[in-house]
Enzyme design. Structure first.
Site, PDB file in Angstrom:
ATOM      1  N   LYS A 115       0.834  -1.260   0.104  1.00 38.52           N
ATOM      2  CA  LYS A 115       0.005   0.136  -0.037  1.00 38.52           C
ATOM      3  C   LYS A 115       0.794   1.276   0.170  1.00 38.52           C
ATOM      4  O   LYS A 115       0.415   2.033  -0.528  1.00 38.52           O
ATOM      5  CB  LYS A 115      -1.081  -0.048   1.202  1.00 38.52           C
ATOM      6  N   LYS A 207      -8.173  -9.690  -9.658  1.00 43.04           N
ATOM      7  CA  LYS A 207      -9.221  -9.814  -8.714  1.00 43.04           C
ATOM      8  C   LYS A 207     -10.255  -8.731  -9.029  1.00 43.04           C
ATOM      9  O   LYS A 207     -10.101  -7.579  -9.373  1.00 43.04           O
ATOM     10  CB  LYS A 207      -8.588  -9.519  -7.375  1.00 43.04           C
ATOM     11  N   LYS A 210     -13.183  -2.559  -6.750  1.00 38.55           N
ATOM     12  CA  LYS A 210     -13.828  -1.556  -6.999  1.00 38.55           C
ATOM     13  C   LYS A 210     -12.924  -0.580  -7.580  1.00 38.55           C
ATOM     14  O   LYS A 210     -13.724   0.526  -8.094  1.00 38.55           O
ATOM     15  CB  LYS A 210     -14.424  -0.867  -5.551  1.00 38.55           C
TER      16      LYS A 210
END
Length: 346
Positions: A115, A207, A210
């Site tokens: 991240k 995957k 969103k």
């Protein structure tokens, strides 16, 4: 809830656009666990702000996750549904754990590396300490089990390390205060079978997410029946018929994904799906998958939309859940303060 059942804690970030992957990968299991465990399900809004969030959107997304929980079959009366920031014990215990955990442990967390990316020095301190807060989420309720996916296994291992180190560091004080040999349990991962990994409808190697710019890559839980059916019709496939055996799905990521979605929605196996549809073209399979998806997801989306029109009702669910969660977590935190040597306000 009964006293003898093991206790499960799990949380979902209010990141918006809950989709089929979230539902089949987590929420379905949450619903099933209600039959065998005391369940505490948390909308982890404090975790969400480890990266910047639009405040107005965050409020809406907290309510959306709550609506998804309830619409999917989680019972907020028999079990507990709340949002993390309403129970201050999460932050209090996380600070104690920040002082127990080691910086080296945090630096080894692969999710932080992913991240933070190359600009690690510009990441928030909260993002680095995320696993410490996750440990506090779990151990504030002395949860015995946590359902985990592949991306959270390392964090649960850290939770176990923090619990063990706290128990070791304060062993004399724990015993002196009458808590026995250990204050915190060593939480076990709850493996509910092979994880349902749902991939993009536009690229079977990625995957479902969103963040994908194409809305046709995912089925959102709030999609209506027409949108669900259309997205299934437009899902990427290859030109070959479906195989008769699961091995025949190897090297065919889109086919494998659609068969997997059907199996997960139907509560069956990929092989059983192929026993019915093997040898058939996608022109026959897709309408059946679309019909199944609409029958399973349509009512959830409809109920979510109804709940979202009454934010006061959702807020009441969260407030009631927070009060019940606080009643469990506050005595745990009081015990931590006694063990550590803080003087509590009477």
């Amino acid at each position: 809830m009964t006293d003898f059942q093991p206790r499960v804690f799990s949380g979902v970030q209010p990141s918006g656009n809950l989709h089929l992957g979230n539902y089949l990968g987590a929420i379905v299991n949450f619903v099933a666990l209600q039959e065998s465990h005391d369940c505490i399900y948390c909308v982890v809004d404090m975790h969400a702000i480890t990266v910047w969030q639009d405040p107005r959107e965050l409020s809406r997304q907290i309510r959306e996750v709550t609506a998804a929980f309830v619409a999917s079959g989680i019972d907020p009366v028999k079990h507990i549904v709340f949002n993390q920031s309403q129970v201050s014990v999460h932050a209090e215990l996380a600070w104690v754990f920040n002082c127990v955990a080691r910086i080296g442990w945090m630096n080894r967390m692969t999710q932080f590396k992913d991240k933070a990316g190359k600009d690690k020095e510009n990441a928030s301190l909260g993002l680095l300490a995320y696993p410490s807060l996750m440990a506090a989420d779990i151990l504030a309720y002395k949860a015995t089990h946590v359902p985990v996916g592949e991306d959270q296994k390392q964090h649960l291992e850290l939770t176990r390390d923090i619990a063990q180190k706290f128990n070791n560091d304060f062993s004399e004080s724990i015993a002196a205060h009458g808590f026995g040999d250990a204050y915190f349990p060593i939480t076990e991962p709850l493996i509910t079978g092979p994880a349902t990994r749902i991939m993009s409808l536009r690229d079977g190697t990625k995957k479902m997410s969103k963040s994908d710019p194409s809305d046709y890559s995912r089925i959102n839980l709030t999609d209506d029946a027409d949108a669900i059916a259309q997205k299934i019709r437009k899902a990427k496939t290859d030109a070959d018929a479906l195989p008769s055996e699961v091995d025949g799905l190897k090297g065919r990521p889109e086919a494998d994904n659609l068969v997997g979605i059907y199996a997960a929605l139907a509560g069956t196996t990929k092989q059983q799906v192929l026993d019915t549809f093997g040898g058939r073209q996608f022109s026959e399979f897709k309408p059946a998958l679309g019909e199944l998806a609409v029958s399973r997801l349509g009512p959830i989306g409809e109920e979510m939309r109804r709940l979202m029109q009454d934010p006061g009702h959702i807020d009441a669910i969260l407030a009631a859940g927070a009060a019940r969660a606080e009643a469990i977590a506050r005595p745990v935190m009081d015990g931590v303060k006694d063990v550590v040597g803080f003087i509590r306000r009477n």
